[in-house]
Write an enzyme that holds these catalytic residues in place. Structure first.
Site, mmCIF file in Angstrom:
data_model
loop_
_atom_site.group_PDB
_atom_site.id
_atom_site.type_symbol
_atom_site.label_atom_id
_atom_site.label_comp_id
_atom_site.label_asym_id
_atom_site.label_seq_id
_atom_site.Cartn_x
_atom_site.Cartn_y
_atom_site.Cartn_z
ATOM 1 N N CYS A 212 0.828 -1.200 0.000
ATOM 2 C CA CYS A 212 0.000 0.000 0.000
ATOM 3 C C CYS A 212 0.870 1.261 0.000
ATOM 4 O O CYS A 212 1.463 1.598 -1.010
ATOM 5 C CB CYS A 212 -0.996 -0.028 1.153
ATOM 6 N N HIS B 275 -3.595 -5.144 0.300
ATOM 7 C CA HIS B 275 -3.132 -5.592 1.619
ATOM 8 C C HIS B 275 -3.223 -7.114 1.725
ATOM 9 O O HIS B 275 -4.210 -7.652 2.238
ATOM 10 C CB HIS B 275 -3.982 -4.949 2.719
ATOM 11 N N GLU C 116 -1.832 -9.033 3.791
ATOM 12 C CA GLU C 116 -1.881 -9.472 5.188
ATOM 13 C C GLU C 116 -3.312 -9.501 5.723
ATOM 14 O O GLU C 116 -3.603 -10.201 6.693
ATOM 15 C CB GLU C 116 -0.989 -8.576 6.064
#
Length: 261
Positions: free
Chosen positions: A111, A214, A216
């Site tokens: 990001c 993202h 994660e």
């Protein structure tokens, strides 16, 4: 050993309300689950020597998400929707990125990390995507991630890491800015249907990947596993170089001893 840059935010815990290094657990948990050892790197005063010393102890680097990069870094005045600048973090990450590229340290941007990489390489950003695409679909607000489909370039490293088929890949996003002019040495490797850049890669290095989404947050370890794999190879090559240097040094010393009367 994987370093992850962190936020520096006002944080509350118990009776304390203080500035603190802060990074969501999902980032370093993903590194650990992918087989790496996580080391957090909070913003701090930096120069080339300090950044180099930090990177000496690392085998890979993650530039994480966070507040908007100061637009002065790419020659623009701030948009009314752009965050207050965080010059300490900008300077810290900028130096780490440059020194990491110099030594071909495996690098993953997420990001803000993708945006920071682009700016470090001389690129620019769209400061407020709704002005460009006409909607707020990339940042719903309220901490809720939107899911968008990205098209990954089939010949890219990213495509191989994700084992992506030639179909759109759904990814979680939370950004109101995006890459505009692409920086030197970077290649765009993923976009959404409306042309928003969602990934870039560094050319000329073994591993330099940055995504606007993202991973994660999607419990998707593939990019982290790719980084850890590249970091393992980087460490092995570095240890081999050190062994050769040591052997060469010993041979030279022995040679001197033989020549001594």
């Amino acid at each position: 050993m994987i370093g992850l840059t962190t936020y520096l935010e006002q944080a509350q815990t118990g009776v304390w309300d203080v500035p603190a290094a802060f990074l969501p657990h999902a980032y370093f948990d993903s590194v650990v689950r992918a087989g790496g050892i996580a080391v957090l790197l909070p913003p701090q005063p930096v120069d080339a020597a300090i950044a180099g010393r930090v990177l000496d102890g690392l085998d890979g680097l993650v530039i994480t998400g966070g507040k908007d990069v100061d637009p002065a870094r790419y020659g623009q005045a701030a948009h009314t929707r752009t965050d207050e600048p965080r010059p300490d973090r900008d300077a810290w990450e900028n130096e780490l990125i440059h020194r990491a590229i110099d030594r071909e340290l495996p690098l993953l941007g997420i990001c803000r990390g993708a945006q920071m990489l682009n700016i470090a390489q001389g690129g620019t950003l769209h400061q407020h995507l709704p002005d460009v695409v006409g909607h707020a679909g990339y940042q719903a607000g309220g901490g809720i991630f939107s899911i968008v489909d990205v098209h990954v370039e089939p010949e890219s490293r990213l495509h191989g890491l994700l084992d992506a088929l030639d179909v759109p890949l759904p990814v979680p996003v939370y950004h109101h800015q995006s890459i505009d002019r692409v920086g030197a040495g970077l290649t765009v490797t993923a976009r959404t249907h409306d042309g928003v850049v969602q990934a870039v890669e560094l050319t000329g290095v073994p591993f330099g990947v940055a995504v606007q989404w993202h991973p994660e947050q999607h419990d998707d370890l593939r990019l982290f596993a790719g980084l850890v794999d590249a970091a393992t190879r980087y460490r092995a090559a570095r240890e081999q170089d050190h062994e050769h240097e040591h052997e060469h040094g010993q041979g030279h010393e022995h040679g001197q001893e033989r020549d001594t009367p």
